[in-house]
Write a protein that holds these residues in place. Sequence first.
Motif, PDB file in Angstrom:
ATOM      1  N   ARG A  90      38.956  45.505  37.868  1.00  0.00           N
ATOM      2  CA  ARG A  90      39.971  44.444  37.902  1.00  0.00           C
ATOM      3  C   ARG A  90      40.240  43.990  39.336  1.00  0.00           C
ATOM      4  O   ARG A  90      40.505  42.813  39.572  1.00  0.00           O
ATOM      5  N   LEU A  91      40.163  44.916  40.281  1.00  0.00           N
ATOM      6  CA  LEU A  91      40.361  44.533  41.676  1.00  0.00           C
ATOM      7  C   LEU A  91      39.197  43.693  42.205  1.00  0.00           C
ATOM      8  O   LEU A  91      39.379  42.830  43.062  1.00  0.00           O
ATOM      9  N   ARG A  92      37.994  43.956  41.694  1.00  0.00           N
ATOM     10  CA  ARG A  92      36.791  43.301  42.213  1.00  0.00           C
ATOM     11  C   ARG A  92      36.359  42.081  41.420  1.00  0.00           C
ATOM     12  O   ARG A  92      35.548  41.293  41.881  1.00  0.00           O
ATOM     13  N   ARG A  93      36.905  41.909  40.215  1.00  0.00           N
ATOM     14  CA  ARG A  93      36.468  40.820  39.341  1.00  0.00           C
ATOM     15  C   ARG A  93      37.039  39.490  39.828  1.00  0.00           C
ATOM     16  O   ARG A  93      38.243  39.391  40.120  1.00  0.00           O
ATOM     17  N   PRO A  94      36.236  38.438  39.916  1.00  0.00           N
ATOM     18  CA  PRO A  94      36.768  37.120  40.287  1.00  0.00           C
ATOM     19  C   PRO A  94      37.850  36.678  39.311  1.00  0.00           C
ATOM     20  O   PRO A  94      37.716  36.843  38.089  1.00  0.00           O
ATOM     21  N   ARG A  95      38.922  36.123  39.837  1.00  0.00           N
ATOM     22  CA  ARG A  95      40.039  35.675  39.007  1.00  0.00           C
ATOM     23  C   ARG A  95      39.713  34.323  38.386  1.00  0.00           C
ATOM     24  O   ARG A  95      38.954  33.513  38.940  1.00  0.00           O
ATOM     25  N   LEU A  96      40.312  34.068  37.235  1.00  0.00           N
ATOM     26  CA  LEU A  96      40.075  32.801  36.542  1.00  0.00           C
ATOM     27  C   LEU A  96      40.784  31.644  37.240  1.00  0.00           C
ATOM     28  O   LEU A  96      40.281  30.535  37.277  1.00  0.00           O
ATOM     29  N   ARG A  97      41.965  31.931  37.800  1.00  0.00           N
ATOM     30  CA  ARG A  97      42.713  30.863  38.446  1.00  0.00           C
ATOM     31  C   ARG A  97      42.121  30.558  39.827  1.00  0.00           C
ATOM     32  O   ARG A  97      41.564  31.440  40.466  1.00  0.00           O
ATOM     33  N   PRO A  98      42.247  29.304  40.284  1.00  0.00           N
ATOM     34  CA  PRO A  98      41.728  28.959  41.607  1.00  0.00           C
ATOM     35  C   PRO A  98      42.404  29.811  42.688  1.00  0.00           C
ATOM     36  O   PRO A  98      43.588  30.149  42.549  1.00  0.00           O
ATOM     37  N   PRO A  99      41.665  30.172  43.742  1.00  0.00           N
ATOM     38  CA  PRO A  99      40.289  29.769  44.061  1.00  0.00           C
ATOM     39  C   PRO A  99      39.224  30.652  43.441  1.00  0.00           C
ATOM     40  O   PRO A  99      38.067  30.598  43.860  1.00  0.00           O
ATOM     41  N   GLY A 100      39.579  31.478  42.478  1.00  0.00           N
ATOM     42  CA  GLY A 100      38.576  32.257  41.761  1.00  0.00           C
ATOM     43  C   GLY A 100      38.043  33.462  42.524  1.00  0.00           C
ATOM     44  O   GLY A 100      36.933  33.927  42.254  1.00  0.00           O
ATOM     45  N   LEU A 101      38.813  33.973  43.466  1.00  0.00           N
ATOM     46  CA  LEU A 101      38.365  35.110  44.263  1.00  0.00           C
ATOM     47  C   LEU A 101      38.865  36.422  43.661  1.00  0.00           C
ATOM     48  O   LEU A 101      39.914  36.464  43.005  1.00  0.00           O
TER      49      LEU A 101
ATOM     50  N   TYR B 193      50.336  44.809  42.099  1.00  0.00           N
ATOM     51  CA  TYR B 193      50.828  44.162  43.321  1.00  0.00           C
ATOM     52  C   TYR B 193      49.996  42.939  43.678  1.00  0.00           C
ATOM     53  O   TYR B 193      50.537  41.849  43.930  1.00  0.00           O
ATOM     54  N   LEU B 194      48.692  43.083  43.684  1.00  0.00           N
ATOM     55  CA  LEU B 194      47.832  41.978  44.108  1.00  0.00           C
ATOM     56  C   LEU B 194      47.765  40.871  43.066  1.00  0.00           C
ATOM     57  O   LEU B 194      47.403  39.733  43.385  1.00  0.00           O
ATOM     58  N   ALA B 195      48.131  41.191  41.824  1.00  0.00           N
ATOM     59  CA  ALA B 195      48.157  40.161  40.790  1.00  0.00           C
ATOM     60  C   ALA B 195      49.422  39.308  40.845  1.00  0.00           C
ATOM     61  O   ALA B 195      49.552  38.340  40.086  1.00  0.00           O
ATOM     62  N   GLY B 196      50.369  39.678  41.739  1.00  0.00           N
ATOM     63  CA  GLY B 196      51.521  38.808  41.909  1.00  0.00           C
ATOM     64  C   GLY B 196      52.875  39.460  41.903  1.00  0.00           C
ATOM     65  O   GLY B 196      53.883  38.802  42.222  1.00  0.00           O
ATOM     66  N   ASP B 197      52.982  40.750  41.552  1.00  0.00           N
ATOM     67  CA  ASP B 197      54.277  41.430  41.572  1.00  0.00           C
ATOM     68  C   ASP B 197      54.504  41.958  42.984  1.00  0.00           C
ATOM     69  O   ASP B 197      54.020  43.031  43.356  1.00  0.00           O
TER      70      ASP B 197
END
Length: 384
Positions: free
Chosen positions: A185-196, A334-338
């Motif tokens: 989950r930490l390494r997978r590109p995110r769906l929302r921009p910028p997709g990192l 934390y890195l997902a936004g909390d």
Amino acid sequence: MAPTPSIWRGLAPDAEILKVLHDFGVQDASVQSLSPLVIAGTRDCSLRVRASGGDWVLKRHPPDGLQRLQDAHGWELRLQRDGFPVAPLRHAGHGGTLVRTADSLWSMHAWVPGRHLSIAERDDARARDPELPARMGAMVGMLHRVSKERDRGTPTRFPHGRGIGDGNLGDPDRLLRAPGYALRRLRRPRLRPPGLPLVQTLRLRPNKGDFDRWILQTLPEVVQHAGRLSRHTFSGEGPPDVGLIHHDLNWENIVLDEDLSLRALLDFDNAIRGPWMLEVGSAAVVLAGTDPVSLERFLSAYQAESGIEVDVHLVRVAMQLKCVQSILNSLVIYLAGDTDITLREPWCRHLFASLRDLTHEGDGSSRGTDQRRFPGKSTSPPRP
């Protein structure tokens, strides 16, 4: 005439909640206030209910957890009958402890006043009260003793190829690979921009705080430990003794009085069938830490109370697994936004320090005794 004050504090009126309270025997007229304990609207939201001068917690659960919750509640009720301090469950009109609605299950238990420690406060509390680790070990020991008695006194030992921790009992090494899921989950590109990926987003963050820099510095070491654990196997070590375990023995689920004696253990919602030694280790690293004297007190009290022989090797593996898994899970959140790090930063830093203590020789060993079985003591443990 003055307007009637609303009972809804911080949430919108909800007829379903009133219907559930009615099923638990709480009449509308007796409700003084309803307020969220977590963000209202989530599927596992909890509400504090004040009614007829008393305080309760109303909890919503996903609808697919019926059997697991029934098992957990049966365990709680048995613990309560045996004198173990839990938050008493409220029974519904049909006699059970769960109310079903269209898309949820609901439970209700008493509000238990008291105080919670954090992992950052643990060592100071232990300095003031050196017997605190023993009381925590005895608490876990009584949980497992009642679990063992609930299984008619015979520890359940699953053969090789049968797993641990879920209803299907699939793969015995599944928990050792669990940190890898958080890593993905930490390494997978995110769906929302910028997709990192989350980690890459942190590296590119322009105004990094102290916690951000700490994450980037320590994450490679945590990843290394996750890989080492994933290559470990329980094969050849004999099948573990298994029973009902709480599966969330952290300070936030332990209510203490001002003298640091146990008032109640909360939140059995995650209870599963799992190996007792893995819960002993995951609890020990949080509740006792890696100090050899405190850890010995914890394990000795556990063994004396539970009657279950402590396997030091499995406990050490579980302590390391708890550190790695919890650090990675916390970083994902934390890195997902909390971004509230008030509790999360000291939690991660303490667990990382414990992980280093446990692996300070670089070979996965820990400080203290190196025998496979813990000798324990013959004296009776302090009651929780």
